[in-house]
Design a protein around this motif. Structure first.
Motif, PDB file in Angstrom:
ATOM      1  N   GLN A 147      20.214   9.644  33.013  1.00 25.33           N
ATOM      2  CA  GLN A 147      21.182   8.331  32.539  1.00 25.33           C
ATOM      3  C   GLN A 147      21.187   8.466  30.974  1.00 25.33           C
ATOM      4  OE1 GLN A 147      21.136   4.273  33.734  1.00 25.33           O
ATOM      5  NE2 GLN A 147      19.979   4.998  35.577  1.00 25.33           N
ATOM      6  N   GLU A 148      19.996   8.612  30.495  1.00 26.18           N
ATOM      7  CA  GLU A 148      19.888   8.625  28.790  1.00 26.18           C
ATOM      8  C   GLU A 148      20.405  10.056  28.121  1.00 26.18           C
ATOM      9  OE1 GLU A 148      15.694   8.079  28.089  1.00 26.18           O
ATOM     10  OE2 GLU A 148      15.698   5.984  28.641  1.00 26.18           O
ATOM     11  N   ARG A 149      20.241  11.041  29.034  1.00 20.46           N
ATOM     12  CA  ARG A 149      20.895  12.157  28.403  1.00 20.46           C
ATOM     13  C   ARG A 149      22.504  12.269  28.647  1.00 20.46           C
ATOM     14  NH1 ARG A 149      18.540  16.679  26.743  1.00 20.46           N
ATOM     15  NH2 ARG A 149      19.641  18.716  26.918  1.00 20.46           N
ATOM     16  N   TRP A 150      22.922  11.809  29.553  1.00 23.29           N
ATOM     17  CA  TRP A 150      24.234  11.814  29.793  1.00 23.29           C
ATOM     18  C   TRP A 150      24.886  10.970  28.501  1.00 23.29           C
ATOM     19  CZ3 TRP A 150      27.406  13.596  33.717  1.00 23.29           C
ATOM     20  CH2 TRP A 150      28.791  13.108  33.997  1.00 23.29           C
ATOM     21  N   LEU A 151      24.483   9.740  28.357  1.00 22.77           N
ATOM     22  CA  LEU A 151      24.920   9.106  27.285  1.00 22.77           C
ATOM     23  C   LEU A 151      24.713   9.272  25.926  1.00 22.77           C
ATOM     24  CD1 LEU A 151      24.082   5.367  29.039  1.00 22.77           C
ATOM     25  CD2 LEU A 151      26.364   6.645  28.897  1.00 22.77           C
ATOM     26  N   LEU A 152      23.272   9.938  25.786  1.00 22.46           N
ATOM     27  CA  LEU A 152      22.919   9.808  24.312  1.00 22.46           C
ATOM     28  C   LEU A 152      23.088  11.413  23.971  1.00 22.46           C
ATOM     29  CD1 LEU A 152      19.816   7.398  24.341  1.00 22.46           C
ATOM     30  CD2 LEU A 152      22.051   7.012  23.521  1.00 22.46           C
ATOM     31  N   GLU A 153      22.591  12.166  24.438  1.00 24.21           N
ATOM     32  CA  GLU A 153      22.338  13.731  24.178  1.00 24.21           C
ATOM     33  C   GLU A 153      23.689  14.339  24.557  1.00 24.21           C
ATOM     34  OE1 GLU A 153      19.879  15.268  22.652  1.00 24.21           O
ATOM     35  OE2 GLU A 153      18.554  13.242  22.948  1.00 24.21           O
ATOM     36  N   LEU A 154      24.479  13.887  25.736  1.00 29.75           N
ATOM     37  CA  LEU A 154      25.651  14.839  25.843  1.00 29.75           C
ATOM     38  C   LEU A 154      26.928  14.112  25.532  1.00 29.75           C
ATOM     39  CD1 LEU A 154      24.706  15.971  29.375  1.00 29.75           C
ATOM     40  CD2 LEU A 154      24.354  17.016  27.233  1.00 29.75           C
ATOM     41  N   ASP A 155      26.717  12.604  25.156  1.00 26.87           N
ATOM     42  CA  ASP A 155      27.937  11.673  24.705  1.00 26.87           C
ATOM     43  C   ASP A 155      29.117  11.800  25.749  1.00 26.87           C
ATOM     44  OD1 ASP A 155      28.951   9.937  23.247  1.00 26.87           O
ATOM     45  OD2 ASP A 155      30.123  11.488  21.891  1.00 26.87           O
TER      46      ASP A 155
END
Length: 202
Positions: free
Chosen positions: A151-159
Motif C-alpha cells: 500500500q505504501e509503495r503504491w501510494l508514496l513510491e509509485l504515486d
C-alpha cells in the motif's frame, strides 16, 4: 604583345562581367524587398485565422468529450484484454526478501505466455474463470486489501493513487500473481510475485 583582337575580347568580357554583377545586385534588391511583403502576408493570414482563447478552450473541451464519452460509457467486458509492462515496479526487494524484478526464465515461461493467452480473451471471459473452490481466479481488489508495505509503495513510491480504485490481480499459478491496474480495457502490470504475500488471504 597583345593583339587588337585580344584587347577587344578582353573589353567584351569586362562588360559581360559588369552586367552580370549588376544583375546579381538587382536580383538581391528585389529579393530583399519581397521578404517583408511575404512576412506581412503571413501576419495578415494569421490574424484572419485568429480564434479567441475562450472559444478555443470550448472547442477543445467539445473535442475531448466527443472522444472520451463513448469510451467511458462502454464496459470493458466486451473488449479483449490488452496489457503492458510500462508501469512495472522492478526495483529492489520486498521486506520478506522477494525480488520485485522477474528473471528471464520467469518472463519466458510464466508471465509472457500467460498474458499472451489472456490477450486472446475478453474481460468477460477473464471474469468467468474460477478455482476449484469457486473463487474467481482473476479479480479486482481494494488497496486496503494489500500488504501494508505494498500500500505504501503504491501510494508514496509509485504515486499510483489515482488508480487505487482500479487495482486488478491475475492468478498465474499456485502462488504466482500479477498485480496492476486496469484503465479502460488495458492492464498495466505493476508487480509480479511468487509467494502470494501481497495479498495473503485468497
Amino acid at each position: 604583345m597583345v593583339s587588337k583582337r585580344e584587347k577587344r575580347l578582353q573589353r567584351q568580357q569586362l562588360r559581360l562581367d559588369e552586367q552580370q554583377q549588376k544583375s546579381i545586385k538587382v536580383r538581391n534588391i528585389l529579393l530583399s524587398e519581397k521578404e517583408p511583403k511575404q512576412a506581412e502576408l503571413v501576419k495578415t493570414s494569421k490574424k484572419e485565422l485568429y480564434v479567441a482563447p475562450h472559444i478555443e478552450r470550448q472547442q477543445l473541451e467539445e473535442q475531448a468529450k466527443a472522444v472520451l464519452t463513448p469510451i467511458l460509457k462502454t464496459s470493458r467486458f466486451s473488449n479483449k484484454v490488452t496489457w503492458c509492462i510500462s508501469k512495472a515496479d522492478r526495483l529492489d526487494h520486498w521486506s520478506w526478501g522477494e525480488s520485485r524484478a522477474w528473471n528471464t526464465t520467469e518472463w519466458n515461461s510464466e508471465i509472457e505466455p500467460k498474458f499472451i493467452d489472456f490477450s486472446k480473451l475478453t474481460w468477460k471471459e477473464i471474469d468467468s474463470f474460477s478455482s476449484d473452490t469457486g473463487h474467481k481466479m482473476h479479480h479486482g481488489h481494494e488497496l486496503t486489501d494489500l500488504h501494508e508495505e505494498a500500500q505504501e509503495r503504491w501510494l508514496l513510491e509509485l504515486d499510483l493513487d489515482e488508480f487505487s480504485d482500479n487495482i486488478f490481480r491475475f492468478r498465474l499459478g499456485n502462488t504466482q500473481r500479477a498485480w496492476g491496474y486496469v484503465l479502460q480495457a488495458h492492464f498495466f502490470l505493476v508487480w509480479y510475485e511468487r509467494k502470494h504475500i501481497i495479498y495473503t488471504v485468497d
